[in-house]
Design a protein around this motif. Structure first.
Motif, mmCIF file in Angstrom:
data_model
loop_
_atom_site.group_PDB
_atom_site.id
_atom_site.type_symbol
_atom_site.label_atom_id
_atom_site.label_comp_id
_atom_site.label_asym_id
_atom_site.label_seq_id
_atom_site.Cartn_x
_atom_site.Cartn_y
_atom_site.Cartn_z
ATOM 1 N N TRP A 9 0.827 -1.190 0.000
ATOM 2 C CA TRP A 9 0.000 0.000 0.000
ATOM 3 C C TRP A 9 0.873 1.257 0.000
ATOM 4 O O TRP A 9 2.050 1.202 0.337
ATOM 5 C CB TRP A 9 -0.912 0.031 1.226
ATOM 6 C CG TRP A 9 -1.714 -1.207 1.451
ATOM 7 C CD1 TRP A 9 -1.402 -2.249 2.277
ATOM 8 C CD2 TRP A 9 -2.976 -1.539 0.873
ATOM 9 N NE1 TRP A 9 -2.382 -3.208 2.250
ATOM 10 C CE2 TRP A 9 -3.363 -2.797 1.389
ATOM 11 C CE3 TRP A 9 -3.814 -0.898 -0.026
ATOM 12 C CZ2 TRP A 9 -4.551 -3.403 1.029
ATOM 13 C CZ3 TRP A 9 -5.005 -1.514 -0.378
ATOM 14 C CH2 TRP A 9 -5.360 -2.745 0.140
ATOM 15 N N THR A 10 0.252 2.385 -0.337
ATOM 16 C CA THR A 10 0.868 3.696 -0.197
ATOM 17 C C THR A 10 -0.069 4.587 0.605
ATOM 18 O O THR A 10 -1.239 4.746 0.234
ATOM 19 C CB THR A 10 1.141 4.338 -1.565
ATOM 20 O OG1 THR A 10 2.044 3.512 -2.306
ATOM 21 C CG2 THR A 10 1.757 5.721 -1.412
ATOM 22 N N ALA A 37 -0.599 7.335 -14.230
ATOM 23 C CA ALA A 37 -0.557 6.318 -13.181
ATOM 24 C C ALA A 37 0.713 6.449 -12.341
ATOM 25 O O ALA A 37 0.680 6.283 -11.115
ATOM 26 C CB ALA A 37 -0.648 4.920 -13.794
ATOM 27 N N SER A 93 0.653 7.321 -8.392
ATOM 28 C CA SER A 93 1.176 6.347 -7.438
ATOM 29 C C SER A 93 2.241 6.928 -6.534
ATOM 30 O O SER A 93 2.580 6.328 -5.519
ATOM 31 C CB SER A 93 1.748 5.137 -8.186
ATOM 32 O OG SER A 93 2.817 5.529 -9.027
ATOM 33 N N TRP A 151 -0.921 10.295 -2.699
ATOM 34 C CA TRP A 151 -2.231 9.715 -2.409
ATOM 35 C C TRP A 151 -3.348 10.461 -3.130
ATOM 36 O O TRP A 151 -4.082 9.890 -3.926
ATOM 37 C CB TRP A 151 -2.500 9.680 -0.904
ATOM 38 C CG TRP A 151 -3.798 9.013 -0.575
ATOM 39 C CD1 TRP A 151 -4.901 9.569 -0.016
ATOM 40 C CD2 TRP A 151 -4.142 7.634 -0.822
ATOM 41 N NE1 TRP A 151 -5.920 8.646 0.108
ATOM 42 C CE2 TRP A 151 -5.473 7.439 -0.381
ATOM 43 C CE3 TRP A 151 -3.460 6.577 -1.380
ATOM 44 C CZ2 TRP A 151 -6.124 6.222 -0.483
ATOM 45 C CZ3 TRP A 151 -4.117 5.349 -1.478
ATOM 46 C CH2 TRP A 151 -5.426 5.186 -1.025
ATOM 47 N N LEU A 154 -8.218 6.070 -13.493
ATOM 48 C CA LEU A 154 -7.502 6.311 -12.241
ATOM 49 C C LEU A 154 -8.455 6.315 -11.054
ATOM 50 O O LEU A 154 -8.146 5.772 -9.986
ATOM 51 C CB LEU A 154 -6.765 7.640 -12.337
ATOM 52 C CG LEU A 154 -6.004 8.080 -11.087
ATOM 53 C CD1 LEU A 154 -4.839 7.158 -10.813
ATOM 54 C CD2 LEU A 154 -5.509 9.512 -11.239
ATOM 55 N N GLU A 174 -5.132 -1.818 -13.491
ATOM 56 C CA GLU A 174 -3.743 -2.248 -13.520
ATOM 57 C C GLU A 174 -3.191 -2.014 -14.914
ATOM 58 O O GLU A 174 -3.724 -2.495 -15.912
ATOM 59 C CB GLU A 174 -3.615 -3.723 -13.142
ATOM 60 C CG GLU A 174 -2.169 -4.195 -13.054
ATOM 61 C CD GLU A 174 -2.071 -5.596 -12.472
ATOM 62 O OE1 GLU A 174 -0.975 -6.169 -12.482
ATOM 63 O OE2 GLU A 174 -3.101 -6.100 -11.985
ATOM 64 N N ILE A 197 1.604 -1.561 -12.891
ATOM 65 C CA ILE A 197 1.301 -0.413 -12.041
ATOM 66 C C ILE A 197 -0.178 -0.491 -11.713
ATOM 67 O O ILE A 197 -1.037 -0.280 -12.573
ATOM 68 C CB ILE A 197 1.629 0.914 -12.739
ATOM 69 C CG1 ILE A 197 3.091 0.947 -13.166
ATOM 70 C CG2 ILE A 197 1.318 2.088 -11.827
ATOM 71 C CD1 ILE A 197 3.460 2.201 -13.935
ATOM 72 N N ARG A 198 -0.478 -0.842 -10.488
ATOM 73 C CA ARG A 198 -1.863 -0.991 -10.058
ATOM 74 C C ARG A 198 -2.183 0.151 -9.091
ATOM 75 O O ARG A 198 -1.591 0.248 -8.024
ATOM 76 C CB ARG A 198 -2.063 -2.335 -9.361
ATOM 77 C CG ARG A 198 -3.523 -2.680 -9.101
ATOM 78 C CD ARG A 198 -3.641 -4.006 -8.399
ATOM 79 N NE ARG A 198 -5.006 -4.458 -8.279
ATOM 80 C CZ ARG A 198 -5.396 -5.517 -7.567
ATOM 81 N NH1 ARG A 198 -4.480 -6.230 -6.926
ATOM 82 N NH2 ARG A 198 -6.648 -5.858 -7.515
ATOM 83 N N VAL A 199 -3.088 1.036 -9.493
ATOM 84 C CA VAL A 199 -3.307 2.241 -8.712
ATOM 85 C C VAL A 199 -4.761 2.657 -8.808
ATOM 86 O O VAL A 199 -5.410 2.497 -9.837
ATOM 87 C CB VAL A 199 -2.372 3.383 -9.200
ATOM 88 C CG1 VAL A 199 -2.650 3.712 -10.654
ATOM 89 C CG2 VAL A 199 -2.504 4.614 -8.337
ATOM 90 N N ARG A 200 -5.293 3.140 -7.710
ATOM 91 C CA ARG A 200 -6.586 3.823 -7.636
ATOM 92 C C ARG A 200 -6.422 4.953 -6.637
ATOM 93 O O ARG A 200 -5.954 4.745 -5.526
ATOM 94 C CB ARG A 200 -7.705 2.889 -7.170
ATOM 95 C CG ARG A 200 -9.066 3.599 -7.131
ATOM 96 C CD ARG A 200 -10.086 2.836 -6.316
ATOM 97 N NE ARG A 200 -9.727 2.687 -4.928
ATOM 98 C CZ ARG A 200 -9.883 3.633 -3.995
ATOM 99 N NH1 ARG A 200 -10.350 4.813 -4.320
ATOM 100 N NH2 ARG A 200 -9.539 3.399 -2.749
ATOM 101 N N ARG A 201 -6.760 6.136 -7.029
ATOM 102 C CA ARG A 201 -6.526 7.297 -6.191
ATOM 103 C C ARG A 201 -7.743 8.211 -6.177
ATOM 104 O O ARG A 201 -8.426 8.380 -7.198
ATOM 105 C CB ARG A 201 -5.325 8.089 -6.702
ATOM 106 C CG ARG A 201 -3.979 7.381 -6.546
ATOM 107 C CD ARG A 201 -3.570 7.309 -5.082
ATOM 108 N NE ARG A 201 -2.237 6.749 -4.930
ATOM 109 C CZ ARG A 201 -1.977 5.465 -4.736
ATOM 110 N NH1 ARG A 201 -2.983 4.593 -4.661
ATOM 111 N NH2 ARG A 201 -0.741 5.038 -4.578
#
Length: 571
Positions: free
Chosen positions: A163-164, A297, A301, A304, A325, A330, A344-348
């Motif tokens: 996680w971030t 992305a 990433s 946040w 996004l 991914e 790169i798997r990201v949701r923000r």
């Protein structure tokens, strides 16, 4: 140096391991025939602080050759010592082909921690440790390079992506990473929240991730409005979005907080304040213009909350990238200088500000939480607002955590509850209505949907194609193919009208679908109906299009045709 003296600063500025950028002092040995001067401290009863040097030497000595009496006859090669030193300082952890270094403070592998990529600085630490163990000369670069290669080949593999900033442990608790070098994590569940020294899930800290202050108890959410000039009727929308921005789970979409208002309303300051209020990244102004899906992305990433200030327009491609996004996806790209793929798997969550509402696509509007700011009554410098916010921030964050504890205690809403198209935000809006019923009886979800419909309506009114089509039809219904409809509407010969986004017959159905809500709210009726009397096929279906009723002049109020423009200029 003991383990109690080690901090995460030992691995600052980590990057993927590559060629050494500077050579160490040359040496002719890879194996040291002389025994080290430092001996292993025998174990004593009771807890003993973990010592990485002693641990590394003990593991190195286990591979020594001994005679029948147990005396050492040949010491292991120096790359083996470098490998044990690397392993004594850090655990190697791998995810999606990238090897991270996790600071090691005991012989037991932890259940969580902060991961940093392996750095080119690793050889400097290994060389210093070898000298501390009593060797006269530091090891050559080749020895440490072979040790690092072996160290990378034997990592612990993670089952899920790290996680971030916000994460969730296996027991369902939420975790927040402050980004501070001395640690500082928040654990939250239905029983309360607390500050912990280490997490129970895996975090990564990208380069540039800012250190945020820890939350404090006793604050009030009301102090947030002293720096963010949000209208009272929109504050429930903002609070529910702030709660939704704490959810790290991929399906829990919290959407984009879309802030509009006149010049001087403090939109940029409000964006900064709201991005930090719930433990997000400080204001990271990002333009989406000409940004590819991969670039967006990567930028997202690194923090946040993705913040986009002073939006003037979004192209269809940029709108699609933002929707991806916000929803979470991914992206697989090729790693630089290799043939390996990298995911790169990201949701923000995101915040955007705008003075004039640009033309928006319907799918992006459905992922927005629109709020408006009023002009500030007094001219307060932005520096004063931010100074006031810095003092209130820890308390406001603590108050939001207290509210989130109550939300977690409510659990999930009953089946069939309207959560809009953003399930994460919708759950927070539902919970907020349960805890603090809205005074006017209008649920937060319904209020948000009404704002989205208003945005869609303004989107259609501001679109030059639909404005021109309303003028051409002049209230008369149309029936026929879309190609015939476009021939009837035509393209205005006016340099002041931007016709670059003028649709084709092939692209118009998608435009109609995206603008369906706005078209209905603006008075349009657009339907595709089967008609046995018409000569139609699957390639050219028949459409029934009814424009909104024209005003008394027979043209839309914002019509830009020559006749209407002449009349407007006359006034």
């Amino acid at each position: 140096m003991t383990s109690t003296e080690q901090t995460t600063d030992d691995y600052d500025d980590y990057d993927e391991f590559g060629d050494f950028q500077e050579e160490l002092v040359p040496s002719d040995f890879d194996e040291d025939p002389s025994p080290p001067r430092l001996t292993v401290v025998p174990s004593t009863p009771g807890p003993v602080p973990y010592n990485p040097l002693s641990h590394a030497q003990a593991e190195w000595m286990r591979h020594a050759e001994r005679d029948a009496d147990g005396h050492v006859t040949a010491y292991p090669p120096l790359p083996r010592l470098a490998y044990e030193l690397l392993l004594a300082r850090s655990w190697p952890v791998e995810w999606s082909g990238q090897v991270f270094a996790l600071q090691r403070t005991s012989v037991d592998f932890p259940s969580g921690g902060v991961l940093v990529p392996l750095s080119t600085k690793a050889h400097k630490r290994v060389a210093a440790d070898v000298l501390a163990l009593g060797h006269v000369n530091p090891p050559p670069t080749a020895s440490i390079k072979r040790a690092v290669d072996a160290w990378e080949g034997d990592p612990h593999h993670l089952d899920a992506a790290p996680w971030t900033r916000w994460g969730r442990s296996d027991d369902g608790a939420l975790w927040w990473d402050s980004g501070r070098p001395d640690g500082g994590f928040v654990r939250l569940d239905a029983q309360g929240w607390s500050i912990e020294s280490s997490p129970d899930c895996w975090f990564v800290r990208p380069s540039g991730l800012a250190a945020l202050p820890l939350p404090t108890r006793g604050g009030r959410i009301a102090h947030l409005w002293d720096s963010a000039n949000v209208a009272p009727e929109d504050r429930r929308l903002v609070v529910s979005w702030l709660l939704g921005s704490m959810l790290p789970d991929l399906p829990a979409e919290s959407g984009m907080l879309y802030i509009t208002g006149p010049a001087g309303a403090g939109k940029s300051t409000a964006m900064t304040v709201l991005s930090e209020a719930a433990g997000g990244e400080p204001n990271r102004k990002t333009k989406t213009r000409a940004a590819s899906e991969r670039d967006l992305a990567v930028v997202a990433s690194a923090g946040w909350v993705l913040t986009i200030d002073n939006v003037s327009s979004w192209t269809a491609e940029e709108s699609d990238h933002l929707c991806t996004l916000l929803t979470g996806a991914e992206t697989t790209v090729r790693r630089l200088y290799t043939m390996d793929a990298e995911s790169i798997r990201v949701r923000r969550p995101a915040i955007a500000t705008a003075i004039d509402v640009p033309v928006l696509r319907e799918d992006l509007v459905r992922r927005m939480v629109p709020v408006a700011l009023a002009r500030l009554s007094t001219s307060t410098p932005g520096t004063s607002l931010m100074a006031r916010w810095r003092q209130a921030q820890p308390g406001v964050f603590g108050a939001l955590l207290d509210l989130m504890v109550q939300v977690e205690s409510l659990g999930h809403p009953p089946s069939g509850t309207d959560l809009s198209t953003m399930p994460g935000w919708g759950r927070m809006a539902w919970a907020l209505d349960q805890l603090v019923p809205p005074p006017d009886g209008i649920s937060t979800v319904r209020r948000c949907v009404a704002r989205q419909v208003a945005l869609s309506h303004d989107d259609v009114l501001d679109d030059p194609f639909w404005e021109h089509a309303a003028c051409r039809l002049n209230g008369v219904p149309f029936k026929g193919t879309l190609a015939a409809f476009l021939r009837l509407v035509g393209i205005p010969e006016d340099p002041r009208i931007d016709t670059r986004s003028w649709p084709t017959a092939r692209a118009l159905p998608g435009r109609i679908e995206r603008h369906s809500v706005g078209l209905r709210s603006a008075g349009w009726t657009v339907e595709r109906r089967p008609d046995s009397a018409a000569t139609s096929s699957k390639h050219a279906p028949i459409w029934h299009i009814t424009p909104p009723p024209p005003p008394g002049s027979g043209h839309a109020p914002e019509c830009q045709c020559e006749m209407c423009r002449s009349r407007h200029e006359a006034f």
